[in-house]
Design a protein around this motif. Structure first.
Motif, mmCIF file in Angstrom:
data_model
loop_
_atom_site.group_PDB
_atom_site.id
_atom_site.type_symbol
_atom_site.label_atom_id
_atom_site.label_comp_id
_atom_site.label_asym_id
_atom_site.label_seq_id
_atom_site.Cartn_x
_atom_site.Cartn_y
_atom_site.Cartn_z
ATOM 1 N N TYR A 135 9.402 -5.799 3.578
ATOM 2 C CA TYR A 135 9.699 -4.366 3.456
ATOM 3 C C TYR A 135 8.571 -3.512 4.051
ATOM 4 N N THR A 136 7.338 -4.025 3.954
ATOM 5 C CA THR A 136 6.224 -3.306 4.578
ATOM 6 C C THR A 136 6.411 -3.224 6.097
ATOM 7 N N GLU A 137 7.006 -4.263 6.697
ATOM 8 C CA GLU A 137 7.322 -4.192 8.140
ATOM 9 C C GLU A 137 8.202 -2.977 8.417
ATOM 10 N N TRP A 138 9.217 -2.774 7.571
ATOM 11 C CA TRP A 138 10.179 -1.691 7.807
ATOM 12 C C TRP A 138 9.526 -0.328 7.575
ATOM 13 N N LEU A 139 8.693 -0.266 6.528
ATOM 14 C CA LEU A 139 7.992 0.997 6.263
ATOM 15 C C LEU A 139 7.051 1.343 7.418
ATOM 16 N N ASP B 26 1.009 -10.795 23.406
ATOM 17 C CA ASP B 26 1.532 -10.670 24.771
ATOM 18 C C ASP B 26 1.147 -9.362 25.449
ATOM 19 N N GLY B 27 0.349 -8.540 24.761
ATOM 20 C CA GLY B 27 -0.080 -7.284 25.371
ATOM 21 C C GLY B 27 0.994 -6.211 25.362
ATOM 22 N N ARG B 28 2.120 -6.493 24.679
ATOM 23 C CA ARG B 28 3.212 -5.504 24.633
ATOM 24 C C ARG B 28 3.622 -5.158 23.201
ATOM 25 N N ARG B 29 2.789 -5.543 22.238
ATOM 26 C CA ARG B 29 3.045 -5.287 20.815
ATOM 27 C C ARG B 29 4.388 -5.833 20.333
ATOM 28 N N THR B 30 4.852 -6.890 21.013
ATOM 29 C CA THR B 30 6.135 -7.486 20.648
ATOM 30 C C THR B 30 6.140 -7.952 19.189
ATOM 31 N N HIS B 31 4.995 -8.419 18.734
ATOM 32 C CA HIS B 31 4.941 -9.039 17.398
ATOM 33 C C HIS B 31 4.215 -8.163 16.382
ATOM 34 N N GLU B 32 4.223 -6.840 16.586
ATOM 35 C CA GLU B 32 3.478 -5.981 15.662
ATOM 36 C C GLU B 32 4.018 -6.074 14.235
ATOM 37 N N ARG B 33 5.315 -6.337 14.093
ATOM 38 C CA ARG B 33 5.850 -6.473 12.735
ATOM 39 C C ARG B 33 5.182 -7.642 12.000
ATOM 40 N N LEU B 34 4.800 -8.679 12.747
ATOM 41 C CA LEU B 34 4.113 -9.806 12.112
ATOM 42 C C LEU B 34 2.678 -9.429 11.751
ATOM 43 N N VAL B 35 2.078 -8.579 12.562
ATOM 44 C CA VAL B 35 0.710 -8.126 12.274
ATOM 45 C C VAL B 35 0.696 -7.387 10.936
ATOM 46 N N VAL B 36 1.669 -6.505 10.726
ATOM 47 C CA VAL B 36 1.682 -5.741 9.474
ATOM 48 C C VAL B 36 2.187 -6.608 8.316
ATOM 49 N N HIS B 37 3.082 -7.547 8.598
ATOM 50 C CA HIS B 37 3.565 -8.467 7.560
ATOM 51 C C HIS B 37 2.383 -9.248 6.964
ATOM 52 N N GLU B 38 1.553 -9.801 7.824
ATOM 53 C CA GLU B 38 0.413 -10.605 7.330
ATOM 54 C C GLU B 38 -0.596 -9.730 6.598
ATOM 55 N N LEU B 39 -0.798 -8.511 7.083
ATOM 56 C CA LEU B 39 -1.728 -7.613 6.388
ATOM 57 C C LEU B 39 -1.186 -7.281 4.991
ATOM 58 N N ALA B 40 0.122 -7.059 4.888
ATOM 59 C CA ALA B 40 0.727 -6.735 3.586
ATOM 60 C C ALA B 40 0.521 -7.873 2.583
ATOM 61 N N HIS B 41 0.488 -9.104 3.071
ATOM 62 C CA HIS B 41 0.266 -10.241 2.161
ATOM 63 C C HIS B 41 -1.102 -10.176 1.475
ATOM 64 N N GLN B 42 -2.046 -9.423 2.032
ATOM 65 C CA GLN B 42 -3.342 -9.324 1.357
ATOM 66 C C GLN B 42 -3.169 -8.709 -0.028
ATOM 67 N N TRP B 43 -2.187 -7.817 -0.164
ATOM 68 C CA TRP B 43 -1.855 -7.266 -1.481
ATOM 69 C C TRP B 43 -0.845 -8.188 -2.187
ATOM 70 N N PHE B 44 0.249 -8.501 -1.484
ATOM 71 C CA PHE B 44 1.400 -9.185 -2.103
ATOM 72 C C PHE B 44 1.382 -10.666 -1.714
ATOM 73 N N GLY B 45 0.820 -11.461 -2.576
ATOM 74 C CA GLY B 45 0.659 -12.888 -2.291
ATOM 75 C C GLY B 45 -0.780 -13.292 -2.562
ATOM 76 N N ASN B 46 -1.711 -12.518 -1.966
ATOM 77 C CA ASN B 46 -3.112 -12.917 -2.038
ATOM 78 C C ASN B 46 -3.839 -12.286 -3.226
ATOM 79 N N SER B 47 -3.712 -10.966 -3.390
ATOM 80 C CA SER B 47 -4.286 -10.306 -4.564
ATOM 81 C C SER B 47 -3.346 -10.514 -5.759
ATOM 82 N N LEU B 48 -2.071 -10.190 -5.580
ATOM 83 C CA LEU B 48 -1.044 -10.480 -6.593
ATOM 84 C C LEU B 48 -0.407 -11.807 -6.196
#
Ligand code: ZN
Length: 452
Positions: free
Chosen positions: A336-340, A297-319
């Motif tokens: 938890y990566t969203e919160w960090l 939406d151009g307002r970073r409303t969903h940035e927590r989802l952006v980092v959530h999906e990136l975190a899955h590359q380690w937790f879920g995909n690699s492990l």
């Protein structure tokens, strides 16, 4: 906390999974998938050949793959015609000669049809048509919607995927693009995925997308090139280019920070796909995350989802979970990566988010043990938030230095492997220098929500 499944009977149509035993099969492991797909976008028509290189874990007079409703033209096992039967979501194969235990064998399946998603308790998942193109989002049981497979996360394999499709469309497969051949009307895309990959994390994305450089491009003010050179790209509908560039402006920095926390990014490129259609939720694939038009939406409303999906590359995909009951190891860590990240990027602190979600969880029924939530609640919000709360409480219990060393060791030591909750709690004990049995029993095994 982990259960060891009994060895399946020869040719058994079960993975032994405690939640989804009917998905995945016994008697063999897949080492490599070679998928050659010819896809017509308008009529949603797929004609394909799959070659699976497998290793027999026992003598096999028959075996099965998970496979959707396709017309099978032929099945060869080690070059010889084999008998086969399609039953439900299984393709049963009886080779002309039994496969001895330990043998490497090659199965070729030629098939065609209209790929359609797999019906599940979580809705229709797998290969799905978009308004103009298609997507694949398979967690947890959608992979058979486009190829014959051993559809269980504990059987990870390498892939080579070739897709021929109409030339104006961009085709992205989870993997490294190794070649592309263009003719007047058709382009053939060849991708390789060398890292061990669960079938549900394989994906094909087809659309009229702009191919955008995410890190290193001039327009990304805060990122610059990632120091380790992780190539980050995106496929974005032209109409969403501007809001996308603002929403994902911190992608490069996010990648740097997550690598500091969790160790090196586990794959080659990282690719973000934004579909022109709306999607209920973003979804992770191997080296790829898929978002809907509604997540931009151009307002970073969903940035927590952006980092959530990136975190899955380690937790879920690699492990990757060895059994679906361990799902909190994916979703608790990604949440938890969203919160960090929120704290790291100047937003609300992890402690404040933990307090907020603890209060919220207290208002919900305490009837889920997140270390074993049950198949109906695998993707329950409480698995996500209480999983994250468990990690936050663990951080308080053992202190920041031990916690961050533990989390990085967890990701590095189990890179590209499959994982169980008991392995994490044992590693946590070693970083704490004492037994955390009572702590983990309260947070993971009992439905009652512990105090924070
Ligand atoms: Zn998730």
């Amino acid at each position: 906390m982990s259960t060891k499944a009994a060895a399946p009977a020869p040719g058994a149509e079960t993975s032994g999974d405690t939640y989804l035993p009917g998905h995945g099969n016994g008697g063999y492991r897949v080492r490599h998938y070679e998928l050659d797909l010819d896809y017509r976008i308008g009529p949603n028509r797929l004609a394909a050949t799959a070659v699976l290189t497998c290793v027999a874990t026992q003598a096999l007079s028959r075996f099965s793959f998970d496979f959707g409703e396709f017309r099978v033209a032929r099945v060869l096992v080690d070059g010889r015609a084999a008998k086969y039967l399609r039953r439900g979501l299984k393709l049963q194969i009886r080779p002309a000669r039994s496969v001895p235990a330990g043998a490497v064998f090659r199965v070729e399946v030629r098939y065609s049809g209209n790929p359609r998603p797999v019906r599940s308790r979580w809705g229709d998942i797998g290969w799905d048509e978009l308004t103009d193109g298609s997507l694949v989002a398979s967690q947890p049981v959608g992979a058979p919607s486009w190829f014959p497979c051993n559809d269980h996360p504990s059987d990870k394999a390498a892939y080579r995927v070739t897709v021929a499709a109409s030339s104006p469309y961009l085709v992205l497969v989870t993997g490294n693009l190794v070649s592309r051949y263009c003719s007047a009307s058709t382009t053939k895309w060849v991708y390789e995925r060398p890292e061990p990959t669960a079938a549900y994390l394989m994906s094909v994305q087809i659309g009229r997308y702009d191919d955008v450089e995410l890190a290193g491009g001039a327009w990304v003010p805060e990122s610059g090139a990632a120091p380790d050179g992780v190539v980050q790209r995106a496929a974005v509908p032209p109409r969403l280019r501007r809001p996308f560039e603002r929403d994902f402006a911190r992608q490069g920095r996010m990648m740097d920070v997550l690598q500091q926390w969790f160790g090196p990014y586990p794959f080659g490129e990282y690719v973000v796909v934004v579909t022109d259609d709306e999607l209920d939720d973003p979804i992770e694939a191997q080296g790829m995350s898929i978002f809907g038009a509604n997540h931009v939406d151009g307002r970073r409303t969903h940035e927590r989802l952006v980092v959530h999906e990136l975190a899955h590359q380690w937790f879920g995909n690699s492990l990757t979970v060895a059994d679906w009951r361990h799902i909190w190891l994916n979703e608790g860590f990604a949440t938890y990566t969203e919160w960090l990240w929120s704290e790291e990027s100047g937003g609300e602190s992890a402690a404040s988010l933990a307090r907020f979600w603890h209060t919220r969880m207290r208002s919900l029924p305490a009837d889920v043990a997140i270390g074993d939530p049950g198949v109906a609640r695998m993707f329950d919000e409480r698995v996500y938030k209480r999983g994250a709360l468990t990690l936050h409480a663990l951080r308080g219990e053992i202190g920041n230095p031990a916690f961050f060393a533990l989390v990085k060791a967890w990701a590095v030591e189990h890179r590209h492997a499959t994982v169980r909750t008991a392995e994490f709690t044992a590693l946590a004990d070693s970083y704490a220098g004492r037994s955390l049995h009572a702590f983990f029993a309260a947070w993971l095994e009992k439905p009652a929500l512990p105090r924070l």
